[in-house]
Motif scaffolding. Structure first.
Motif, short mmCIF file in Angstrom:
data_model
loop_
_atom_site.label_atom_id
_atom_site.label_comp_id
_atom_site.label_asym_id
_atom_site.label_seq_id
_atom_site.Cartn_x
_atom_site.Cartn_y
_atom_site.Cartn_z
N ASP A 51 55.15 39.94 -49.14
CA ASP A 51 55.02 41.33 -49.60
C ASP A 51 55.38 42.32 -48.50
O ASP A 51 56.08 43.31 -48.73
CB ASP A 51 53.60 41.58 -50.09
N VAL A 52 54.88 42.05 -47.28
CA VAL A 52 55.19 42.93 -46.14
C VAL A 52 56.68 42.88 -45.83
O VAL A 52 57.33 43.91 -45.58
CB VAL A 52 54.35 42.53 -44.92
N ILE A 53 57.25 41.67 -45.86
CA ILE A 53 58.67 41.52 -45.55
C ILE A 53 59.53 42.23 -46.59
O ILE A 53 60.51 42.92 -46.27
CB ILE A 53 59.04 40.03 -45.47
N THR A 54 59.18 42.09 -47.86
CA THR A 54 59.94 42.74 -48.92
C THR A 54 59.92 44.25 -48.78
O THR A 54 60.95 44.93 -48.97
CB THR A 54 59.38 42.33 -50.29
N ARG A 55 58.77 44.81 -48.45
CA ARG A 55 58.66 46.27 -48.26
C ARG A 55 59.54 46.72 -47.09
O ARG A 55 60.21 47.76 -47.18
CB ARG A 55 57.21 46.66 -48.01
N LEU A 71 72.71 46.20 -43.70
CA LEU A 71 72.06 45.05 -44.31
C LEU A 71 72.92 44.56 -45.48
O LEU A 71 73.28 45.36 -46.36
CB LEU A 71 70.67 45.44 -44.78
N ILE A 72 73.25 43.26 -45.48
CA ILE A 72 74.15 42.75 -46.52
C ILE A 72 73.49 41.70 -47.43
O ILE A 72 73.99 41.42 -48.52
CB ILE A 72 75.43 42.17 -45.90
N ASP A 73 72.34 41.16 -46.99
CA ASP A 73 71.72 40.14 -47.84
C ASP A 73 70.27 39.91 -47.41
O ASP A 73 69.88 40.23 -46.28
CB ASP A 73 72.49 38.82 -47.76
N TYR A 74 69.52 39.34 -48.35
CA TYR A 74 68.11 39.02 -48.08
C TYR A 74 67.72 37.83 -48.98
O TYR A 74 68.18 37.72 -50.11
CB TYR A 74 67.21 40.21 -48.39
N ASP A 145 90.92 53.47 -31.80
CA ASP A 145 91.48 54.41 -30.82
C ASP A 145 90.86 54.22 -29.44
O ASP A 145 90.90 55.13 -28.60
CB ASP A 145 91.29 55.86 -31.29
N ASN A 146 90.27 53.04 -29.21
CA ASN A 146 89.71 52.63 -27.92
C ASN A 146 88.49 53.46 -27.50
O ASN A 146 88.18 53.57 -26.32
CB ASN A 146 90.78 52.71 -26.82
N LYS A 147 87.79 54.02 -28.47
CA LYS A 147 86.55 54.73 -28.18
C LYS A 147 85.36 53.81 -28.41
O LYS A 147 85.38 52.96 -29.30
CB LYS A 147 86.43 55.98 -29.05
N GLU A 148 84.34 54.01 -27.59
CA GLU A 148 83.14 53.19 -27.72
C GLU A 148 82.27 53.69 -28.88
O GLU A 148 82.11 54.90 -29.05
CB GLU A 148 82.32 53.22 -26.42
N PHE A 149 81.75 52.75 -29.64
CA PHE A 149 80.78 53.13 -30.66
C PHE A 149 79.63 52.12 -30.61
O PHE A 149 79.79 50.97 -30.24
CB PHE A 149 81.41 53.20 -32.06
N VAL A 150 78.46 52.63 -30.96
CA VAL A 150 77.20 51.91 -30.79
C VAL A 150 76.70 51.40 -32.14
O VAL A 150 76.86 52.07 -33.17
CB VAL A 150 76.15 52.84 -30.13
N LYS A 151 76.07 50.24 -32.09
CA LYS A 151 75.38 49.68 -33.25
C LYS A 151 73.96 49.31 -32.84
O LYS A 151 73.75 48.59 -31.86
CB LYS A 151 76.10 48.45 -33.78
N VAL A 152 72.98 49.80 -33.59
CA VAL A 152 71.57 49.56 -33.30
C VAL A 152 70.97 48.72 -34.43
O VAL A 152 71.26 48.95 -35.60
CB VAL A 152 70.80 50.90 -33.15
N PHE A 153 70.12 47.78 -34.08
CA PHE A 153 69.42 46.98 -35.08
C PHE A 153 68.02 46.68 -34.56
O PHE A 153 67.62 47.15 -33.50
CB PHE A 153 70.18 45.68 -35.38
N GLY A 154 67.24 45.88 -35.30
CA GLY A 154 65.90 45.50 -34.88
C GLY A 154 64.82 46.49 -35.25
O GLY A 154 63.74 46.48 -34.65
N PHE A 155 65.06 47.34 -36.25
CA PHE A 155 64.05 48.30 -36.67
C PHE A 155 62.84 47.58 -37.25
O PHE A 155 62.93 46.46 -37.75
CB PHE A 155 64.64 49.26 -37.72
N GLU A 156 61.71 48.26 -37.19
CA GLU A 156 60.44 47.71 -37.66
C GLU A 156 60.06 46.46 -36.86
O GLU A 156 59.60 45.46 -37.43
CB GLU A 156 60.52 47.37 -39.17
N SER A 157 60.26 46.52 -35.54
CA SER A 157 59.98 45.37 -34.68
C SER A 157 58.69 45.52 -33.90
O SER A 157 58.50 44.84 -32.89
CB SER A 157 61.15 45.13 -33.72
#
Length: 467
Positions: A51-55, A71-74, A145-157
């Protein structure tokens, strides 16, 4: 236990290939989607509370931001473990970038901080707190175009702090309550990341979680200026505010911190877009340098000649003559002889003062007897008065003498009127009665009365009586 999962296929289509990181809440794997042969990031929950994981999954599904992993799958595996499948970030982990020891420019650091903060702002707007933000949860990739872009993950940790690496980025309040979910804890963690990007080290280090915890709770961070000189005082103050021990003393929103950080970087005049490269020996040309010096010297010489020769103005040696001017008698040079003569004059000891009125002005008339001393040559005939018109004037001191010569009456038909004696006792002259005008011949009226010129004669032995 986590390594034993490598090679396992879950949910019928995702194969675990390697372990990326672990936390008290979950294990992160690198996997592959077998059908599409596409890499994915897999999060395996340690908890069995579905239940907690689904929420949590439903909350994460609402996040749609270019700097947040999608997020692509669960699903739940056959053994009851829940998995979340994300897109696999490209590039490298921010932790690896920092570990290389590169000195990042202020502009580059600012760009990274702005992208990370933008992702966190979106999460906070949806009521989601990261809880354990650190470089391991951040990936940096290159765009087309050789610019840096950031990706963040790990929310609700949010969870217990189990490693020294986690403790280095944890806010003080989470050491007290690991389950607390406060957005200002993420601001503190991002402040630690900004400090590390600028200096190459975290502000609080130790050999144990407890030692690091004590520093987070009590010790101030070391000055950033002790590690690099291009960080302005304003930027350092902003980072230190984000690292305040009390949540109430920090920035209250991630947006406020990000905007202040960006403003301080752009305000600073010391930042460089890239590291300064040393000049190679092959880049220096002594002949080129000598030529530049020669041209500079010639230019200075030309300017000097122009100012001293071409622009020279000869001053005039004589002034132009004014046709309407009048001749002026030249003044003899001051020799002091006149002053010496005046200082040697005598015979003015016995002076009688009297007051009279001439043309309505109060005057002091003085008579003296200078003949006996030879100090003054009187006219051949007539009387004289020594009149000091203004005794108080600085231009006519009281000891000066102005002589008024009265010509002798040449008309035998007119008898002189006896001048009344001055009343010396009271300083007043008696009233003088007007004398009737005698009959004067027409010849006298029509011509001026001749005044005989004084001729030099030896002074008499005694002063003559006034006529």
């Amino acid at each position: 236990m986590s390594k034993q999962e490598i090679g396992r296929v879950i949910l019928g289509k995702y194969q675990i290939e390697s372990v990326l990181m672990e936390s008290d809440e979950a294990i992160f794997y690198k996997g592959k989607q077998l059908t599409l042969e596409k890499f994915v990031l897999m999060k395996a929950f340690r908890s069995s509370n579905i239940d907690v994981i689904t929420r949590e999954v439903r909350n994460l599904a609402r996040l749609n931001h270019p700097n947040i992993l999608s997020l692509i799958d669960y699903g739940i595996d056959a053994d009851g473990k829940a998995f979340i499948i994300f897109e696999m970030p490209e590039g490298e982990n921010l932790k690896n970038l920092i570990s290389r020891g590169e000195t990042l420019s202020l502009l580059r650091v600012n760009e990274l901080i702005q992208q990370i903060a933008s992702a966190i702002i979106t999460a906070h707007a949806n009521g989601i707190v990261h809880g354990q933000l650190n470089p391991q949860y951040i990936y940096i990739a290159k765009s087309a175009d050789n610019k840096e872009f950031v990706k963040v993950f790990g929310f609700e940790s949010a969870g217990r702090i189990t490693t020294i690496e986690e403790a280095a980025y944890t806010a003080p309040e989470r050491f007290i309550d690991s389950d607390i979910k406060d957005a200002r804890s993420d601001i503190y963690s991002l402040g630690i990341i900004a400090y590390e990007l600028l200096t190459g080290r975290v502000p609080f280090v130790g050999d144990s979680i407890e030692e690091i915890r004590s520093k987070h709770m009590q010790s101030p961070p070391p000055p950033i200026s002790s590690y690099r000189s291009d960080v302005s005082d304003e930027l350092e103050a902003i980072i230190f505010r984000a690292l305040a021990k009390s949540v109430d003393n920090r920035f209250q929103t991630m947006k406020g911190f990000a905007e202040s950080f960006d403003f301080a970087v752009n305000l600073s005049k010391k930042h460089l877009d890239q590291s300064v490269q040393p000049v190679r020996a092959s880049d220096s040309n002594p002949w080129k340098t000598a030529f530049i010096v020669f041209v500079g010297m010639v230019s200075l010489a030309a300017v000097f000649v122009y100012l001293t020769q071409v622009k020279q103005i000869d001053p005039p040696t004589s002034l132009p003559r004014d046709a309407n001017s009048l001749p002026v008698q030249p003044i003899n040079p001051a020799t002091g002889s006149m002053e010496q003569t005046l200082s040697n004059m005598s015979g003015f000891e016995n002076i009688s003062n009297a007051s009279s009125s001439i043309n309505g002005k109060s005057e002091s008339v003085r008579t003296s007897d200078p003949w006996s001393r030879g100090a003054f040559i009187p006219p051949p005939t007539g009387q004289y008065y020594d009149a000091n018109v203004n005794p108080e004037s600085p231009f006519m001191p009281a000891d000066g003498n102005v002589y008024i010569i009265v010509p002798k009456n040449t008309n035998s038909n007119v008898k002189p009127t006896k001048t009344p004696s001055a009343n010396v006792s009271n300083g007043q002259l008696p009233a003088v009665k007007p004398t009737p005008t005698p009959d004067v011949p027409k010849e006298v009226k029509s011509s001026a009365i001749p005044i005989p010129k004084a001729s030099p004669k030896p002074s008499p032995a005694q002063s003559p009586e006034p006529q």
